[in-house]
Enzyme design. Structure first.
Site, PDB file in Angstrom:
ATOM      1  N   ARG A 159       0.943  -1.218  -0.025  1.00 44.21           N
ATOM      2  CA  ARG A 159      -0.087   0.061   0.154  1.00 44.21           C
ATOM      3  C   ARG A 159       0.992   1.243   0.032  1.00 44.21           C
ATOM      4  O   ARG A 159       0.361   2.297   0.670  1.00 44.21           O
ATOM      5  CB  ARG A 159      -0.930   0.190   1.168  1.00 44.21           C
ATOM      6  CG  ARG A 159      -2.014  -1.052   1.189  1.00 44.21           C
ATOM      7  CD  ARG A 159      -3.084  -1.178   0.309  1.00 44.21           C
ATOM      8  NE  ARG A 159      -4.066  -2.171   0.465  1.00 44.21           N
ATOM      9  CZ  ARG A 159      -3.972  -3.443  -0.032  1.00 44.21           C
ATOM     10  NH1 ARG A 159      -2.915  -3.924  -0.668  1.00 44.21           N
ATOM     11  NH2 ARG A 159      -5.039  -4.124   0.540  1.00 44.21           N
ATOM     12  N   SER A 233     -10.324  -0.938   4.033  1.00 46.34           N
ATOM     13  CA  SER A 233      -9.715  -1.055   5.149  1.00 46.34           C
ATOM     14  C   SER A 233      -9.059   0.314   5.529  1.00 46.34           C
ATOM     15  O   SER A 233      -8.527   0.968   4.844  1.00 46.34           O
ATOM     16  CB  SER A 233      -8.389  -1.614   5.005  1.00 46.34           C
ATOM     17  OG  SER A 233      -8.907  -3.183   4.404  1.00 46.34           O
ATOM     18  N   GLU A 329      -4.487   3.506   6.545  1.00 43.63           N
ATOM     19  CA  GLU A 329      -4.267   3.411   5.100  1.00 43.63           C
ATOM     20  C   GLU A 329      -5.012   4.644   4.495  1.00 43.63           C
ATOM     21  O   GLU A 329      -4.476   5.012   3.341  1.00 43.63           O
ATOM     22  CB  GLU A 329      -4.803   1.927   4.790  1.00 43.63           C
ATOM     23  CG  GLU A 329      -4.672   1.862   3.162  1.00 43.63           C
ATOM     24  CD  GLU A 329      -5.671   0.827   2.704  1.00 43.63           C
ATOM     25  OE1 GLU A 329      -5.728  -0.336   3.114  1.00 43.63           O
ATOM     26  OE2 GLU A 329      -6.215   0.903   1.806  1.00 43.63           O
TER      27      GLU A 329
HETATM   28  P1  FAD Z   1      -9.026   8.668  -4.280  1.00 43.06           P
HETATM   29  O1  FAD Z   1      -9.790   8.404  -2.916  1.00 43.06           O
HETATM   30  O2  FAD Z   1     -10.048   9.765  -4.868  1.00 43.06           O
HETATM   31  O3  FAD Z   1      -7.724   9.191  -3.752  1.00 43.06           O
HETATM   32  C1  FAD Z   1      -6.828   8.510  -3.356  1.00 43.06           C
HETATM   33  C2  FAD Z   1      -5.383   9.256  -3.013  1.00 43.06           C
HETATM   34  O4  FAD Z   1      -4.631   9.492  -4.411  1.00 43.06           O
HETATM   35  C3  FAD Z   1      -5.714  10.864  -2.698  1.00 43.06           C
HETATM   36  O5  FAD Z   1      -4.594  11.361  -1.804  1.00 43.06           O
HETATM   37  C4  FAD Z   1      -5.667  11.648  -3.958  1.00 43.06           C
HETATM   38  O6  FAD Z   1      -5.197  12.866  -3.977  1.00 43.06           O
HETATM   39  C5  FAD Z   1      -4.805  10.602  -5.097  1.00 43.06           C
HETATM   40  N1  FAD Z   1      -5.106  10.689  -6.045  1.00 43.06           N
HETATM   41  C6  FAD Z   1      -6.165   9.913  -6.932  1.00 43.06           C
HETATM   42  N2  FAD Z   1      -5.969  10.087  -8.080  1.00 43.06           N
HETATM   43  C7  FAD Z   1      -4.886  10.623  -8.607  1.00 43.06           C
HETATM   44  C8  FAD Z   1      -4.329  10.920  -9.488  1.00 43.06           C
HETATM   45  N3  FAD Z   1      -4.761  10.888 -10.972  1.00 43.06           N
HETATM   46  N4  FAD Z   1      -2.897  11.390  -9.514  1.00 43.06           N
HETATM   47  C9  FAD Z   1      -2.449  11.890  -8.335  1.00 43.06           C
HETATM   48  N5  FAD Z   1      -2.967  11.546  -7.289  1.00 43.06           N
HETATM   49  C10 FAD Z   1      -4.192  11.048  -7.278  1.00 43.06           C
HETATM   50  N6  FAD Z   1      -7.774  -1.086  -1.741  1.00 43.06           N
HETATM   51  C11 FAD Z   1      -6.960  -1.880  -2.033  1.00 43.06           C
HETATM   52  O7  FAD Z   1      -5.923  -1.784  -2.112  1.00 43.06           O
HETATM   53  N7  FAD Z   1      -7.732  -3.226  -1.951  1.00 43.06           N
HETATM   54  C12 FAD Z   1      -8.955  -3.410  -1.603  1.00 43.06           C
HETATM   55  O8  FAD Z   1      -9.224  -4.685  -1.743  1.00 43.06           O
HETATM   56  C13 FAD Z   1      -9.709  -2.354  -1.254  1.00 43.06           C
HETATM   57  N8  FAD Z   1     -10.987  -2.533  -0.979  1.00 43.06           N
HETATM   58  C14 FAD Z   1     -11.966  -1.540  -1.074  1.00 43.06           C
HETATM   59  C15 FAD Z   1     -13.054  -1.776  -0.511  1.00 43.06           C
HETATM   60  C16 FAD Z   1     -14.186  -0.590  -0.198  1.00 43.06           C
HETATM   61  C17 FAD Z   1     -15.557  -0.933   0.071  1.00 43.06           C
HETATM   62  C18 FAD Z   1     -13.508   0.571  -0.498  1.00 43.06           C
HETATM   63  C19 FAD Z   1     -14.516   1.957  -0.198  1.00 43.06           C
HETATM   64  C20 FAD Z   1     -12.253   0.978  -0.540  1.00 43.06           C
HETATM   65  C21 FAD Z   1     -11.417  -0.278  -0.882  1.00 43.06           C
HETATM   66  N9  FAD Z   1      -9.788  -0.119  -1.199  1.00 43.06           N
HETATM   67  C22 FAD Z   1      -9.235  -0.888  -1.450  1.00 43.06           C
HETATM   68  C23 FAD Z   1      -9.446   1.369  -0.996  1.00 43.06           C
HETATM   69  C24 FAD Z   1      -9.730   2.210  -2.621  1.00 43.06           C
HETATM   70  O9  FAD Z   1     -10.439   1.544  -3.380  1.00 43.06           O
HETATM   71  C25 FAD Z   1      -8.344   2.236  -3.368  1.00 43.06           C
HETATM   72  O10 FAD Z   1      -7.325   3.228  -2.594  1.00 43.06           O
HETATM   73  C26 FAD Z   1      -8.527   3.175  -4.499  1.00 43.06           C
HETATM   74  O11 FAD Z   1      -7.429   3.021  -5.355  1.00 43.06           O
HETATM   75  C27 FAD Z   1      -8.655   4.671  -4.351  1.00 43.06           C
HETATM   76  O12 FAD Z   1      -9.185   4.961  -5.484  1.00 43.06           O
HETATM   77  P2  FAD Z   1      -9.883   6.512  -5.551  1.00 43.06           P
HETATM   78  O13 FAD Z   1      -9.701   6.928  -7.152  1.00 43.06           O
HETATM   79  O14 FAD Z   1     -11.142   6.497  -5.008  1.00 43.06           O
HETATM   80  O15 FAD Z   1      -8.822   7.500  -5.090  1.00 43.06           O
HETATM   81  N1  EPU Z   2      -9.765 -10.672  11.033  1.00 41.99           N
HETATM   82  C1  EPU Z   2     -10.414 -10.726  12.211  1.00 41.99           C
HETATM   83  N2  EPU Z   2     -11.472 -10.018  12.380  1.00 41.99           N
HETATM   84  C2  EPU Z   2     -12.067  -9.240  11.559  1.00 41.99           C
HETATM   85  C3  EPU Z   2     -11.319  -9.087  10.143  1.00 41.99           C
HETATM   86  C4  EPU Z   2     -10.480  -9.812   9.963  1.00 41.99           C
HETATM   87  O1  EPU Z   2      -9.944 -11.457  13.000  1.00 41.99           O
HETATM   88  O2  EPU Z   2     -12.892  -8.436  11.653  1.00 41.99           O
HETATM   89  C5  EPU Z   2      -8.595 -11.685  10.526  1.00 41.99           C
HETATM   90  C6  EPU Z   2      -8.970 -12.924  10.206  1.00 41.99           C
HETATM   91  O3  EPU Z   2      -7.824 -13.769  10.778  1.00 41.99           O
HETATM   92  C7  EPU Z   2      -8.767 -12.993   9.004  1.00 41.99           C
HETATM   93  C8  EPU Z   2      -7.755 -11.982   8.798  1.00 41.99           C
HETATM   94  O4  EPU Z   2      -7.800 -10.904   9.643  1.00 41.99           O
HETATM   95  O5  EPU Z   2      -8.239 -14.349   8.298  1.00 41.99           O
HETATM   96  C9  EPU Z   2      -7.555 -11.421   7.330  1.00 41.99           C
HETATM   97  O6  EPU Z   2      -8.620 -10.988   6.925  1.00 41.99           O
HETATM   98  P1  EPU Z   2      -9.248 -10.680   5.334  1.00 41.99           P
HETATM   99  O7  EPU Z   2      -8.806 -11.855   4.621  1.00 41.99           O
HETATM  100  O8  EPU Z   2     -10.639 -10.086   5.521  1.00 41.99           O
HETATM  101  O9  EPU Z   2      -8.176  -9.265   4.816  1.00 41.99           O
HETATM  102  P2  EPU Z   2      -7.791  -7.971   5.543  1.00 41.99           P
HETATM  103  O10 EPU Z   2      -6.468  -8.333   6.264  1.00 41.99           O
HETATM  104  O11 EPU Z   2      -8.683  -7.564   6.704  1.00 41.99           O
HETATM  105  C10 EPU Z   2      -6.710  -7.239   3.488  1.00 41.99           C
HETATM  106  C11 EPU Z   2      -6.588  -5.999   2.841  1.00 41.99           C
HETATM  107  C12 EPU Z   2      -7.904  -5.644   1.935  1.00 41.99           C
HETATM  108  C13 EPU Z   2      -7.981  -6.816   0.693  1.00 41.99           C
HETATM  109  C14 EPU Z   2      -7.978  -8.144   1.468  1.00 41.99           C
HETATM  110  C15 EPU Z   2      -8.020  -9.371   0.422  1.00 41.99           C
HETATM  111  C16 EPU Z   2      -5.122  -4.578   4.105  1.00 41.99           C
HETATM  112  C17 EPU Z   2      -5.001  -3.316   4.789  1.00 41.99           C
HETATM  113  N3  EPU Z   2      -6.567  -4.814   3.594  1.00 41.99           N
HETATM  114  O12 EPU Z   2      -7.792  -7.122   4.437  1.00 41.99           O
HETATM  115  O13 EPU Z   2      -7.736  -4.566   1.278  1.00 41.99           O
HETATM  116  O14 EPU Z   2      -9.368  -6.610   0.028  1.00 41.99           O
HETATM  117  O15 EPU Z   2      -6.978  -8.338   2.511  1.00 41.99           O
HETATM  118  O16 EPU Z   2      -7.089  -9.551   0.117  1.00 41.99           O
HETATM  119  O17 EPU Z   2      -4.078  -4.890   3.586  1.00 41.99           O
HETATM  120  C18 EPU Z   2      -8.167  -2.120   1.532  1.00 41.99           C
HETATM  121  O18 EPU Z   2      -6.955  -2.123   1.449  1.00 41.99           O
HETATM  122  O19 EPU Z   2      -8.825  -1.235   1.614  1.00 41.99           O
HETATM  123  C19 EPU Z   2      -8.685  -3.614   1.495  1.00 41.99           C
HETATM  124  C20 EPU Z   2     -10.173  -3.805   1.610  1.00 41.99           C
END
Ligand code: FAD
Ligand code: EPU
Length: 333
Positions: A159, A233, A329
């Site tokens: 990240r 997250s 994050e």
């Molecule tokens: P924004 O929120 O609009 O911006 C994020 C940052 O990037 C800000 O600092 C902004 O200024 C900057 N930025 C945006 N676009 C540009 C650009 N073109 N040039 C320069 N700077 C820029 N993330 C994961 O990694 N894995 C996941 O599984 C995951 N699951 C998610 C689930 C949910 C329900 C939600 C709500 C979020 C999740 N995220 C996850 C986080 C998020 O989706 C990612 O970080 C995504 O890449 C953010 O994109 P955005 O366009 O919304 O960025």
């Molecule tokens: N867990 C708990 N309680 C909870 C949630 C998680 O105990 O309420 C523990 C469990 O042991 C589980 C482990 O955490 O096995 C991992 O949970 P999960 O697989 O849901 O993944 P995560 O670590 O919570 C990460 C990323 C997610 C990504 C998933 C799948 C980060 C910060 N988050 O979540 O990314 O989708 O793995 O790969 O690395 C995001 O970055 O916004 C995001 C959603």
């Protein structure tokens, strides 16, 4: 240029905050014209899914709307796609699956824009952007010049990228280039994916099967921002010295961990937060999600500051209970 725009609808947390100025751009020339002589503080906005606005933004918000997906190179084994930073990430994933390109199906349903994806090297289910990322074009705000950054130059980490560190606030990402495979190459080793595929009796999955499995798993765990404001997250999973983990394990034998190096392990922040007693807890109009302790949610009219304060209370408590300091994050504005 608009003034005093409420950003509530522009971020997935859905908190109100006024932007003093607001404009969109749909190509590099427009981005250059808007940013070059600007003297206001600047915020580049994609889908707003990784942002928490804790106050009004006393500057210029520029929303990226550069679209387009173009194949710029193809050989026997791979394609190179040039993608506008304003494209919706999940739509791009579906496009690649439809075309038979492999590599990003595990990252289905991650909200946000293509341009933000390298900002923090998005990842899910064992795959990260850095695995398929070739290069990006970005406009240097100060000079208006477009520079190209290779995979190495982006300094990707968990990240992390150079755009969150040394080059923070200096560039607008305009195009991202992805190298995707034409040869079937699926990554299903992540436990939950295998479990889902087995459950459906799928032994030779297509990329669409993997994408569908990921979508199913995610939908059962993570709240949809359309129903409940959140930014995924809220914290990173901390990487801690093995000694710290062993201390935790002495009390909690079931404490999960993933190896990182000879001396460090990753401990799921969700587990730490849940074990500290925060899962499902509500504080005013915000709280910790009942199915995923790593996700903070807005129940309706929480302010960004309330959500920030909740995150501070969690960090403090987890630190007291486990000696581990959680890092946010989500980008705090
Ligand atoms: P924004 O929120 O609009 O911006 C994020 C940052 O990037 C800000 O600092 C902004 O200024 C900057 N930025 C945006 N676009 C540009 C650009 N073109 N040039 C320069 N700077 C820029 N993330 C994961 O990694 N894995 C996941 O599984 C995951 N699951 C998610 C689930 C949910 C329900 C939600 C709500 C979020 C999740 N995220 C996850 C986080 C998020 O989706 C990612 O970080 C995504 O890449 C953010 O994109 P955005 O366009 O919304 O960025
Ligand atoms: N867990 C708990 N309680 C909870 C949630 C998680 O105990 O309420 C523990 C469990 O042991 C589980 C482990 O955490 O096995 C991992 O949970 P999960 O697989 O849901 O993944 P995560 O670590 O919570 C990460 C990323 C997610 C990504 C998933 C799948 C980060 C910060 N988050 O979540 O990314 O989708 O793995 O790969 O690395 C995001 O970055 O916004 C995001 C959603």
């Amino acid at each position: 240029m608009l003034t005093n725009v409420d950003l509530k609808e522009y971020t997935t947390f859905g908190v109100s905050a006024l932007a003093k100025q607001f404009a969109t751009f749909s190509n590099e020339d427009e981005a250059r014209a808007l940013s070059k002589n600007n003297t206001e503080e600047l915020l580049i906005l994609g889908g707003g899914s990784n942002l928490l606005l804790t106050q009004d933004f006393n500057g210029l918000v520029l929303k990226n709307e550069i679209t387009g997906i173009r194949c710029v190179e193809q050989n026997d084994t791979s394609v190179l796609l040039k993608v506008g930073a304003g494209e919706v990430w999940h739509d791009f994933v579906l496009y690649t699956i439809e075309k038979g390109y492999y590599g990003i199906e595990n990252m289905s349903l991650i909200p946000g824009s293509v341009g933000a994806s390298p900002m923090q090297n998005i990842g899910a289910y064992g795959v990260e952007i850095k695995d398929v990322f070739e290069k990006l074009d970005a406009l240097e705000i100060e000079t208006g010049e477009v520079h190209t950054f290779s995979n190495e130059a982006c300094a990707f980490g968990y990240r992390e990228s150079v755009f969150k560190r040394a080059l923070k606030g200096k560039y607008i990402i305009t195009y991202v280039y992805f190298r995707l495979s034409l040869i079937k190459n699926l990554s299903t080793h992540y436990g939950a994916i295998e479990y889902e595929l087995n459950k459906q009796g799928i032994t030779s999955p297509t990329s669409k099967d993997v994408s569908d499995a990921v979508i199913f798993i995610r939908s059962s765990k993570l709240p949809n921002p359309k129903d409940l404001g959140n930014a995924g997250s809220f914290f990173k999973n901390p990487i801690v010295p093995i000694e710290t983990y062993n201390k935790i394990k002495a009390t909690y034998q079931e404490a999960p961990s993933y190896p990182v190096s000879e001396t460090t392990v990753k401990v799921p922040a969700g587990w730490l937060i849940e074990t500290a007693g925060w899962k499902g807890k509500q504080m005013g109009a915000c709280g910790v999600h009942k199915n995923q302790a790593l996700v903070l949610v807005n129940y309706g009219d929480a302010t960004g500051n309330e959500i920030y304060e909740l995150s501070t209370a969690i960090i403090k408590d987890v630190n007291q209970k486990f000696g581990v300091t959680l890092e946010r994050e989500v980008n705090i504005i």
